[in-house]
Design a protein around this motif. Sequence first.
Motif, PDB file in Angstrom:
ATOM      1  N   THR A  53    -129.464  25.537 -34.689  1.00 14.35           N
ATOM      2  CA  THR A  53    -129.215  24.075 -33.916  1.00 14.35           C
ATOM      3  C   THR A  53    -127.867  24.539 -32.905  1.00 14.35           C
ATOM      4  O   THR A  53    -127.048  25.359 -34.074  1.00 14.35           O
ATOM      5  CB  THR A  53    -128.884  22.550 -34.491  1.00 14.35           C
ATOM      6  N   VAL A  54    -127.889  24.865 -31.871  1.00 15.84           N
ATOM      7  CA  VAL A  54    -126.391  26.200 -31.646  1.00 15.84           C
ATOM      8  C   VAL A  54    -126.511  24.912 -30.068  1.00 15.84           C
ATOM      9  O   VAL A  54    -127.373  24.993 -29.472  1.00 15.84           O
ATOM     10  CB  VAL A  54    -126.840  27.521 -31.542  1.00 15.84           C
ATOM     11  N   THR A  55    -124.895  25.031 -29.894  1.00 11.26           N
ATOM     12  CA  THR A  55    -124.922  24.704 -28.151  1.00 11.26           C
ATOM     13  C   THR A  55    -125.222  25.721 -27.466  1.00 11.26           C
ATOM     14  O   THR A  55    -125.741  27.126 -27.401  1.00 11.26           O
ATOM     15  CB  THR A  55    -123.292  24.255 -27.942  1.00 11.26           C
ATOM     16  N   LEU A  56    -125.285  25.900 -25.992  1.00 14.61           N
ATOM     17  CA  LEU A  56    -125.542  26.273 -24.936  1.00 14.61           C
ATOM     18  C   LEU A  56    -124.590  27.831 -24.873  1.00 14.61           C
ATOM     19  O   LEU A  56    -124.612  28.628 -24.942  1.00 14.61           O
ATOM     20  CB  LEU A  56    -125.589  25.477 -23.547  1.00 14.61           C
ATOM     21  N   ASP A  57    -123.367  27.185 -25.389  1.00 17.39           N
ATOM     22  CA  ASP A  57    -122.224  27.784 -24.731  1.00 17.39           C
ATOM     23  C   ASP A  57    -122.274  28.930 -25.872  1.00 17.39           C
ATOM     24  O   ASP A  57    -122.044  30.371 -26.024  1.00 17.39           O
ATOM     25  CB  ASP A  57    -121.057  27.225 -24.776  1.00 17.39           C
ATOM     26  N   ARG A  58    -122.616  28.656 -27.220  1.00 16.05           N
ATOM     27  CA  ARG A  58    -122.294  29.612 -28.250  1.00 16.05           C
ATOM     28  C   ARG A  58    -123.564  30.835 -28.832  1.00 16.05           C
ATOM     29  O   ARG A  58    -123.183  31.535 -28.659  1.00 16.05           O
ATOM     30  CB  ARG A  58    -122.365  28.613 -29.510  1.00 16.05           C
ATOM     31  N   LEU A  59    -124.537  30.151 -27.846  1.00 15.35           N
ATOM     32  CA  LEU A  59    -125.584  31.100 -28.295  1.00 15.35           C
ATOM     33  C   LEU A  59    -125.071  31.851 -26.650  1.00 15.35           C
ATOM     34  O   LEU A  59    -125.622  33.719 -26.951  1.00 15.35           O
ATOM     35  CB  LEU A  59    -126.997  30.461 -27.609  1.00 15.35           C
ATOM     36  N   ILE A  60    -124.517  31.924 -25.804  1.00 13.31           N
ATOM     37  CA  ILE A  60    -124.777  33.033 -24.304  1.00 13.31           C
ATOM     38  C   ILE A  60    -123.273  33.472 -25.202  1.00 13.31           C
ATOM     39  O   ILE A  60    -123.486  34.454 -24.822  1.00 13.31           O
ATOM     40  CB  ILE A  60    -124.118  31.782 -22.957  1.00 13.31           C
ATOM     41  N   PHE A  61    -121.982  33.349 -25.763  1.00 11.14           N
ATOM     42  CA  PHE A  61    -121.236  34.081 -26.477  1.00 11.14           C
ATOM     43  C   PHE A  61    -121.357  34.331 -27.567  1.00 11.14           C
ATOM     44  O   PHE A  61    -121.368  35.886 -27.479  1.00 11.14           O
ATOM     45  CB  PHE A  61    -120.607  32.821 -26.460  1.00 11.14           C
TER      46      PHE A  61
ATOM     47  N   ALA B 189    -122.877  42.027 -12.923  1.00 14.35           N
ATOM     48  CA  ALA B 189    -122.895  43.442 -13.031  1.00 14.35           C
ATOM     49  C   ALA B 189    -123.936  43.554 -14.535  1.00 14.35           C
ATOM     50  O   ALA B 189    -124.674  44.198 -14.627  1.00 14.35           O
ATOM     51  CB  ALA B 189    -122.604  44.520 -11.991  1.00 14.35           C
ATOM     52  N   ALA B 190    -122.826  43.421 -15.437  1.00 17.53           N
ATOM     53  CA  ALA B 190    -122.802  43.568 -16.726  1.00 17.53           C
ATOM     54  C   ALA B 190    -123.625  43.253 -17.173  1.00 17.53           C
ATOM     55  O   ALA B 190    -124.031  43.069 -18.097  1.00 17.53           O
ATOM     56  CB  ALA B 190    -121.204  43.945 -17.574  1.00 17.53           C
ATOM     57  N   MET B 191    -123.606  41.645 -16.553  1.00 17.24           N
ATOM     58  CA  MET B 191    -124.583  40.592 -17.373  1.00 17.24           C
ATOM     59  C   MET B 191    -126.566  41.272 -17.127  1.00 17.24           C
ATOM     60  O   MET B 191    -126.605  41.134 -17.500  1.00 17.24           O
ATOM     61  CB  MET B 191    -124.355  39.070 -16.626  1.00 17.24           C
ATOM     62  N   VAL B 192    -126.265  41.274 -15.671  1.00 14.59           N
ATOM     63  CA  VAL B 192    -127.669  41.764 -15.061  1.00 14.59           C
ATOM     64  C   VAL B 192    -127.902  42.951 -15.908  1.00 14.59           C
ATOM     65  O   VAL B 192    -129.645  42.425 -16.286  1.00 14.59           O
ATOM     66  CB  VAL B 192    -127.831  41.978 -13.348  1.00 14.59           C
ATOM     67  N   ALA B 193    -127.226  44.052 -15.945  1.00 10.31           N
ATOM     68  CA  ALA B 193    -127.562  44.955 -16.766  1.00 10.31           C
ATOM     69  C   ALA B 193    -128.226  44.538 -18.634  1.00 10.31           C
ATOM     70  O   ALA B 193    -129.643  45.183 -19.102  1.00 10.31           O
ATOM     71  CB  ALA B 193    -127.168  45.886 -16.743  1.00 10.31           C
ATOM     72  N   TYR B 194    -127.318  43.479 -19.032  1.00 11.47           N
ATOM     73  CA  TYR B 194    -128.073  43.740 -20.380  1.00 11.47           C
ATOM     74  C   TYR B 194    -129.606  42.632 -19.884  1.00 11.47           C
ATOM     75  O   TYR B 194    -130.053  43.173 -21.188  1.00 11.47           O
ATOM     76  CB  TYR B 194    -127.107  42.336 -21.177  1.00 11.47           C
ATOM     77  N   ALA B 195    -129.717  42.116 -18.802  1.00 11.45           N
ATOM     78  CA  ALA B 195    -130.601  41.071 -19.341  1.00 11.45           C
ATOM     79  C   ALA B 195    -131.438  42.125 -18.586  1.00 11.45           C
ATOM     80  O   ALA B 195    -133.388  42.103 -18.997  1.00 11.45           O
ATOM     81  CB  ALA B 195    -130.982  39.961 -18.526  1.00 11.45           C
ATOM     82  N   ALA B 196    -131.620  43.346 -17.922  1.00 12.35           N
ATOM     83  CA  ALA B 196    -132.485  44.813 -17.698  1.00 12.35           C
ATOM     84  C   ALA B 196    -133.041  45.649 -18.987  1.00 12.35           C
ATOM     85  O   ALA B 196    -134.137  45.857 -18.924  1.00 12.35           O
ATOM     86  CB  ALA B 196    -131.590  45.679 -16.711  1.00 12.35           C
TER      87      ALA B 196
ATOM     88  N   VAL C 275    -135.240  41.243 -28.488  1.00 16.49           N
ATOM     89  CA  VAL C 275    -134.469  39.840 -29.222  1.00 16.49           C
ATOM     90  C   VAL C 275    -134.521  38.437 -28.728  1.00 16.49           C
ATOM     91  O   VAL C 275    -134.870  37.445 -29.064  1.00 16.49           O
ATOM     92  CB  VAL C 275    -133.314  40.733 -29.357  1.00 16.49           C
ATOM     93  N   VAL C 276    -134.192  38.193 -27.394  1.00 15.47           N
ATOM     94  CA  VAL C 276    -134.255  37.193 -26.969  1.00 15.47           C
ATOM     95  C   VAL C 276    -135.039  36.076 -26.689  1.00 15.47           C
ATOM     96  O   VAL C 276    -135.143  34.943 -27.188  1.00 15.47           O
ATOM     97  CB  VAL C 276    -133.239  37.334 -25.049  1.00 15.47           C
ATOM     98  N   GLU C 277    -136.627  37.109 -26.607  1.00 22.15           N
ATOM     99  CA  GLU C 277    -137.520  36.362 -26.568  1.00 22.15           C
ATOM    100  C   GLU C 277    -137.719  36.125 -28.087  1.00 22.15           C
ATOM    101  O   GLU C 277    -138.854  34.919 -27.602  1.00 22.15           O
ATOM    102  CB  GLU C 277    -138.592  37.335 -26.137  1.00 22.15           C
TER     103      GLU C 277
ATOM    104  N   LEU D  26    -124.847  36.134 -28.299  1.00 21.86           N
ATOM    105  CA  LEU D  26    -125.885  37.508 -27.294  1.00 21.86           C
ATOM    106  C   LEU D  26    -124.563  38.386 -27.299  1.00 21.86           C
ATOM    107  O   LEU D  26    -125.179  39.470 -27.329  1.00 21.86           O
ATOM    108  CB  LEU D  26    -126.201  37.076 -26.488  1.00 21.86           C
ATOM    109  N   GLY D  27    -123.210  38.586 -27.164  1.00 24.92           N
ATOM    110  CA  GLY D  27    -122.536  39.831 -27.310  1.00 24.92           C
ATOM    111  C   GLY D  27    -122.310  40.241 -26.144  1.00 24.92           C
ATOM    112  O   GLY D  27    -122.073  41.930 -25.917  1.00 24.92           O
ATOM    113  N   MET D  28    -123.118  39.668 -24.405  1.00 21.56           N
ATOM    114  CA  MET D  28    -123.071  40.713 -23.805  1.00 21.56           C
ATOM    115  C   MET D  28    -121.639  40.979 -22.703  1.00 21.56           C
ATOM    116  O   MET D  28    -121.006  40.042 -22.878  1.00 21.56           O
ATOM    117  CB  MET D  28    -123.499  39.483 -22.665  1.00 21.56           C
ATOM    118  N   PRO D  29    -121.705  42.208 -23.133  1.00 20.59           N
ATOM    119  CA  PRO D  29    -120.421  42.907 -22.128  1.00 20.59           C
ATOM    120  C   PRO D  29    -119.423  41.474 -20.811  1.00 20.59           C
ATOM    121  O   PRO D  29    -120.139  41.228 -19.961  1.00 20.59           O
ATOM    122  CB  PRO D  29    -120.595  43.618 -20.859  1.00 20.59           C
ATOM    123  N   PHE D  30    -118.864  40.916 -21.235  1.00 20.90           N
ATOM    124  CA  PHE D  30    -117.189  40.665 -20.229  1.00 20.90           C
ATOM    125  C   PHE D  30    -117.545  38.976 -20.312  1.00 20.90           C
ATOM    126  O   PHE D  30    -117.237  38.520 -19.690  1.00 20.90           O
ATOM    127  CB  PHE D  30    -117.072  41.077 -18.807  1.00 20.90           C
ATOM    128  N   VAL D  31    -118.289  38.440 -21.236  1.00 20.11           N
ATOM    129  CA  VAL D  31    -118.778  37.198 -21.648  1.00 20.11           C
ATOM    130  C   VAL D  31    -118.069  37.054 -22.985  1.00 20.11           C
ATOM    131  O   VAL D  31    -118.237  37.247 -23.726  1.00 20.11           O
ATOM    132  CB  VAL D  31    -120.510  37.066 -21.965  1.00 20.11           C
TER     133      VAL D  31
END
Length: 125
Positions: free
Chosen positions: A16-24, A84-91, A98-100, A26-31
């Motif tokens: 069980t995790v909060t949305l902001d903790r999940l986003i953090f 742009a780094a977030m989009v590249a991460y998702a690409a 991993v996310v799926e 993931l280790g996306m660049p600049f996030v």
Amino acid sequence: PRSAEKLFESINRARTVTLDRLIFALGMPFVGEVTAAALAEEFGSFEELWQSLTSAAAQAGPGDAPRPPDRVLCIEGVGEVAAAAMVAYAADEGNRRVVEELLPHLKVLPAQPRRPRLQQEQGGA
């Protein structure tokens, strides 16, 4: 045994995790934590954020840099490079896999709304 029950309880709490903790996490660049909280507040669900980022990635032509979503760019403190780094991460296919694989095992709670620091210090709402 009781120790096994405690282990399973601990594992389930960790899922069980909060949305902001999940986003953090993931280790996306600049996030960092502040940007993760802002993204959580703007999008409200991980699925909505992820859909926005992966759609932006899919719209780019071969060799073209994807255009970051306006909803990401409008967040205070998020510039073109970070977006742009977030989009590249998702690409990235590995990141998408991993996310799926991770999401079905998590219970994602809404993030707590951010309040200006001054109000927190004064104890006001």
